[in-house]
Design an enzyme around this catalytic site. Structure first.
Site, PDB file in Angstrom:
ATOM      1  N   HIS A 140       0.811  -1.222   0.000  1.00  0.00           N
ATOM      2  CA  HIS A 140       0.000   0.000   0.000  1.00  0.00           C
ATOM      3  C   HIS A 140       0.848   1.278   0.000  1.00  0.00           C
ATOM      4  O   HIS A 140       0.725   2.097  -0.919  1.00  0.00           O
ATOM      5  CB  HIS A 140      -1.000  -0.036   1.158  1.00  0.00           C
ATOM      6  CG  HIS A 140      -1.666   1.271   1.437  1.00  0.00           C
ATOM      7  ND1 HIS A 140      -2.466   1.915   0.513  1.00  0.00           N
ATOM      8  CD2 HIS A 140      -1.625   2.081   2.526  1.00  0.00           C
ATOM      9  CE1 HIS A 140      -2.896   3.055   1.034  1.00  0.00           C
ATOM     10  NE2 HIS A 140      -2.395   3.184   2.256  1.00  0.00           N
TER      11      HIS A 140
ATOM     12  N   HIS B 240       3.730   7.056   5.137  1.00  0.00           N
ATOM     13  CA  HIS B 240       2.541   7.737   5.658  1.00  0.00           C
ATOM     14  C   HIS B 240       1.773   6.965   6.721  1.00  0.00           C
ATOM     15  O   HIS B 240       1.095   7.553   7.546  1.00  0.00           O
ATOM     16  CB  HIS B 240       1.608   8.161   4.509  1.00  0.00           C
ATOM     17  CG  HIS B 240       0.734   7.065   3.986  1.00  0.00           C
ATOM     18  ND1 HIS B 240       1.151   6.214   2.999  1.00  0.00           N
ATOM     19  CD2 HIS B 240      -0.521   6.676   4.317  1.00  0.00           C
ATOM     20  CE1 HIS B 240       0.180   5.345   2.737  1.00  0.00           C
ATOM     21  NE2 HIS B 240      -0.840   5.606   3.530  1.00  0.00           N
TER      22      HIS B 240
ATOM     23  N   GLU C  55       0.988   5.853  12.416  1.00  0.00           N
ATOM     24  CA  GLU C  55      -0.314   5.378  12.838  1.00  0.00           C
ATOM     25  C   GLU C  55      -0.295   3.878  13.151  1.00  0.00           C
ATOM     26  O   GLU C  55      -0.846   3.440  14.154  1.00  0.00           O
ATOM     27  CB  GLU C  55      -1.344   5.671  11.731  1.00  0.00           C
ATOM     28  CG  GLU C  55      -2.773   5.238  12.030  1.00  0.00           C
ATOM     29  CD  GLU C  55      -3.433   6.042  13.147  1.00  0.00           C
ATOM     30  OE1 GLU C  55      -2.865   7.064  13.561  1.00  0.00           O
ATOM     31  OE2 GLU C  55      -4.513   5.626  13.609  1.00  0.00           O
ATOM     32  N   ASP C  56       0.348   3.100  12.294  1.00  0.00           N
ATOM     33  CA  ASP C  56       0.194   1.643  12.378  1.00  0.00           C
ATOM     34  C   ASP C  56       1.417   0.872  12.852  1.00  0.00           C
ATOM     35  O   ASP C  56       1.375  -0.352  12.960  1.00  0.00           O
ATOM     36  CB  ASP C  56      -0.209   1.082  10.998  1.00  0.00           C
ATOM     37  CG  ASP C  56      -1.550   1.615  10.537  1.00  0.00           C
ATOM     38  OD1 ASP C  56      -2.337   2.032  11.410  1.00  0.00           O
ATOM     39  OD2 ASP C  56      -1.812   1.628   9.322  1.00  0.00           O
TER      40      ASP C  56
ATOM     41  N   ASP D 103      -3.189   8.550  -1.048  1.00  0.00           N
ATOM     42  CA  ASP D 103      -3.558   7.483  -0.112  1.00  0.00           C
ATOM     43  C   ASP D 103      -5.004   7.043  -0.365  1.00  0.00           C
ATOM     44  O   ASP D 103      -5.315   5.864  -0.487  1.00  0.00           O
ATOM     45  CB  ASP D 103      -3.394   8.028   1.321  1.00  0.00           C
ATOM     46  CG  ASP D 103      -3.762   6.999   2.385  1.00  0.00           C
ATOM     47  OD1 ASP D 103      -3.519   5.796   2.159  1.00  0.00           O
ATOM     48  OD2 ASP D 103      -4.286   7.416   3.437  1.00  0.00           O
TER      49      ASP D 103
ATOM     50  N   ASP E  53     -21.856  14.103 -27.133  1.00  0.00           N
ATOM     51  CA  ASP E  53     -20.544  14.623 -26.761  1.00  0.00           C
ATOM     52  C   ASP E  53     -19.920  13.802 -25.635  1.00  0.00           C
ATOM     53  O   ASP E  53     -19.249  14.319 -24.765  1.00  0.00           O
ATOM     54  CB  ASP E  53     -20.624  16.107 -26.394  1.00  0.00           C
ATOM     55  CG  ASP E  53     -21.711  16.386 -25.376  1.00  0.00           C
ATOM     56  OD1 ASP E  53     -22.351  15.418 -24.936  1.00  0.00           O
ATOM     57  OD2 ASP E  53     -21.901  17.561 -25.034  1.00  0.00           O
TER      58      ASP E  53
HETATM   59 MN    MN Z   1      -2.703   4.619   3.904  1.00  0.00          MN
END
Ligand code: MN
Length: 734
Positions: free
Chosen positions: A48, A72, A76-77, A139, A259
């Site tokens: 990812h 990124h 957080e993880d 992201d 169009d």
């Molecule tokens: Mn992410």
């Protein structure tokens, strides 16, 4: 999985001086930090951040942004901290990762007090460094591309958020390819059936469309070259979501949307753009109203192009966008196209440079200035959101949900957007805790609370200031229903009264079925319709009664005379208008309704008026200010209007106060004569303070004529005041 070299090469292709080592370091750091983690798809999690970095390279951003993309999700993880990134990489990279992490924590459907704060955080991050938003968009794009692995309810929530927040954001930043891809991905999860159907249809016709596209491309290029403009012509199919929107908007099928492919004409200079336009307009017929010059007047997101629609080969419509190479890059990449590299350093927002960044980033700079000036988050959000979403206002429910409404909406629009019942019973509104009028124009960031009351009903005036068609339709519907209900109440009373004169009643004739005779006689569908038509005055109750009452019973004659022959009840004018004579009034949009003018206030054409359904005697019209009318039951109130047709003279009275001196009265009566008015009655009396009070009764056609008389009287020297009299009361300010 994408290889490190592929990513590095991609960056080096647009940014040769890029710090390869730093990208490699971020790659290794992130891979290590996410080791052992897996995505829902079963792939290693690191896939990812790597994909996100690759999208950032597609946006052609700088090395810090690429690193931020790789890192990124680390804070957080994983066990990594912002401080660690700061030490390992740079404060810049750490700042970007921190910004993206914080943005990720924004939940768009949380409690009220956090909403404004959330939006502020997002925009603050954006104003300080646009790259935070760009990394976040990358992201989101990768998350949307891999959304298939999520459980359905999560898919819907994320897709909704993408459609509501991220796609408009990409649009505002002018990054069209991201906007289009986000919209199509969100479309797929929000309306799966429509998406699949449209995709199948588009796939089926693709070959033919491709053939036509190539044909037109060649033809346009050839015609322009013949006129001396060398250019590239490129046809591009519209994305599915925009085709879907167009089909919904126009109610047309895909085959009828001619169009569906737009053509870009890319020239070498601004002059050639206009030259190309001239050639195209002389070769093919332009469709009126479709020409737009975004070249002279660029859009807020820096987009520049000439737009025109022509009747092309085969009488098919052909949409052209004419622009230079540089404009084309901006059109495709938006703000990302302005990322300039000077000696390996990006010209970030706020940095002046020879590349014209000052102008390019004017919008961002303005955001930053606002951020410094405004301490109040609510105020900040208002000013900034307006710029982001110019055609819409975003307001919050008390629970913190965001509602998007068209610009110019008022609390009633909001109430109807919440629920029809809330709109129908809306009696007031609080904005950010304070009571506001219902016609208040909503502003971005307003937290709105609707006050309802079970007895409150929509008012006809609401239609004038609501902005959404939903609210308009609902209000109109309810008003019509209400008027019909009132007409039915009146109709029942009128008919019942008539029938009782013939020794029967409405309930009896409904029970024994004799009412059906009237329905047949007047060719109607139901008792309801019959009664409503009597109430509206379109059918005369006496005639309906005659159709119902059997001949043998009618032989004995009625037990009492028709109510129309009765002495009028108190408060009504003496003479009932002759049947058939136009009253000059429409009741609830219906003409020829039995109307009487109230004696208490003697309304004149031009006066603001209200009607009241009386018991068995049609509708009485009062002026809106009339005090007597205020005492009447509000549920009998009905909307009435002057129809502007009839000019039947109406009685009126004026009180004229003047100096008590000889000859003045002659002057006064002369000015009535001059105005073409005959005085029917005059009362004059001298007062103790040497003045005279005169009351004149006469007839006028409308308010305008009355005002003319009043102005003429006031011009007479010695006249001190002229006022309209209503049953002995003076109405000031007429
Ligand atoms: Mn992410």
């Amino acid at each position: 999985m994408l290889r490190l070299e592929t990513l590095v090469d991609k960056v080096a292709a647009y940014h040769p001086a890029a710090d390869r080592a730093l990208i490699e370091k971020a790659f290794a750091f992130s891979e290590r930090a996410h080791a052992g983690q897996r995505r829902r798809s079963g792939e290693p999690y690191f896939v990812h951040p790597l994909s996100v970095a690759s999208i950032i390279a597609d946006l052609r951003l700088d090395v810090a942004s690429i690193c931020a993309g790789l890192l990124h999700d680390c804070v957080e993880d994983t066990a990594a901290t912002v401080e660690e990134l700061q030490a390992e990489f740079s404060p810049e990279v750490a700042f970007l990762v921190d910004g993206v992490t914080k943005l990720g924590k924004i939940a768009w459907h949380t409690r009220e007090e956090r909403q404004a704060e959330n939006f502020r955080k997002m925009l603050l991050a954006m104003a300080r460094d646009i790259r935070v938003i760009l990394v976040k968009l990358a992201d989101r794009l990768d998350n949307m591309r891999t959304l298939g692995h999520m459980p359905p309810e999560k898919q819907e929530r994320i897709a909704r958020e993408t459609m509501d927040i991220y796609a408009p954001l990409a649009h505002r930043l002018g990054i069209m390819w991201v906007k289009c891809e986000l919209e199509d991905l969100a479309f797929r999860y929000l309306f799966p059936a429509e998406f699949e159907a449209l995709r199948a249809q588009v796939d089926q016709t693709e070959e033919e469309r491709l053939r036509r596209t190539l044909e037109v491309e060649a033809l346009v290029a050839q015609e322009l070259a013949a006129g001396g403009v060398v250019c590239r012509v490129k046809g591009r199919a519209k994305h599915l979501w925009s085709i879907h929107q167009k089909m919904k908007r126009t109610g047309r099928e895909l085959s009828q949307i001619q169009d569906a492919v737009g053509f870009r004409v890319i020239t070498g200079s601004v002059g050639e753009c206009y030259q190309a336009l001239g050639i195209a307009h002389s070769r093919w017929t332009p469709v009126p109203g479709r020409f737009k010059d975004y070249l002279a007047l660029p859009k807020a997101n820096l987009y520049q192009s000439l737009h025109t629609t022509l009747v092309g080969p085969g009488a098919e419509r052909m949409e052209l966008q004419i622009r230079t190479e540089e404009m084309h890059r901006v059109a495709e990449e938006g703000i990302a196209a302005h990322w300039k590299y000077k000696e390996g350093r990006p010209g970030g927002p706020g940095r002046e440079g020879p590349g014209g960044d000052a102008q390019t980033f004017a919008w961002l700079r303005q955001l930053m200035e606002w951020q410094q000036d405004l301490q109040d988050p609510a105020e900040f959000i208002q000013s900034v959101k307006i710029d982001l979403f110019a055609d819409e206002v975003y307001v919050f429910t008390p629970k913190g949900d965001v509602k998007a409404l068209p610009k110019g909406s008022c609390p009633i629009d909001f109430a109807y957007a919440v629920h029809t019942k809330v709109g129908d019973h809306c009696s007031g509104a609080r904005v950010n805790g304070a009571i506001v009028p219902l016609r208040y124009r909503l502003r971005n960031g307003d937290m709105l609370e609707i006050i309802t009351s079970p007895n409150r009903r929509p008012n006809k005036d609401w239609i004038k200031f609501v902005a959404t068609s939903r609210a308009k339709t609902k209000i109109r519907h309810l008003l019509r229903e209400e008027q019909r209900e009132k007409a039915k109440t009146l109709g029942r009373e009128l008919l019942d009264r008539e029938l009782r004169r013939w020794r029967t009643s409405l309930p009896k004739s409904e029970k024994d079925g004799t009412i059906e005779r009237a329905i047949t006689a007047f060719k109607l569908n139901s008792i309801e319709d019959l009664i409503a038509l009597i109430g509206y005055g379109k059918l005369v109750a006496a005639q309906v009664a005659q159709a119902i009452v059997p001949d043998e019973r009618r032989e004995g004659g009625p037990i009492e005379p028709s109510p129309d022959a009765e002495t009028p009840i108190k408060g009504l004018v003496k003479k009932a208008p002759r049947r058939g004579a136009p009253s000059g009034i429409t009741v609830a949009g219906e003409t020829d309704v039995l109307v009487r003018f109230a004696k208490c206030c003697t309304p004149l054409p031009g006066d603001s008026i209200v009607g009241f359904i009386t018991r068995g005697r049609g509708v009485t019209v009062h002026t809106r200010e009339c005090e007597d009318s205020l005492d009447l039951e509000p549920e009998r109130r009905v909307d009435v209007e002057w129809d502007g047709q009839s000019k039947a003279p109406r009685p009126v009275a004026l009180k004229v106060v003047c100096a008590d001196k000889p000859g003045l009265l002659a002057h006064i009566s002369q000015s009535f004569t001059d105005a073409g008015v005959n005085i029917s009655q005059a009362n004059c009396r001298a007062t103790d303070d040497n003045r005279a009070e005169n009351t004149f009764h006469f007839q006028v056609q409308d308010l305008e004529q009355l005002k003319g008389v009043m102005r003429a009287l006031l011009r007479i020297s010695g006249v001190q005041s002229v006022d309209r009299v209503v049953l002995g009361t003076v109405v000031p300010g007429t």
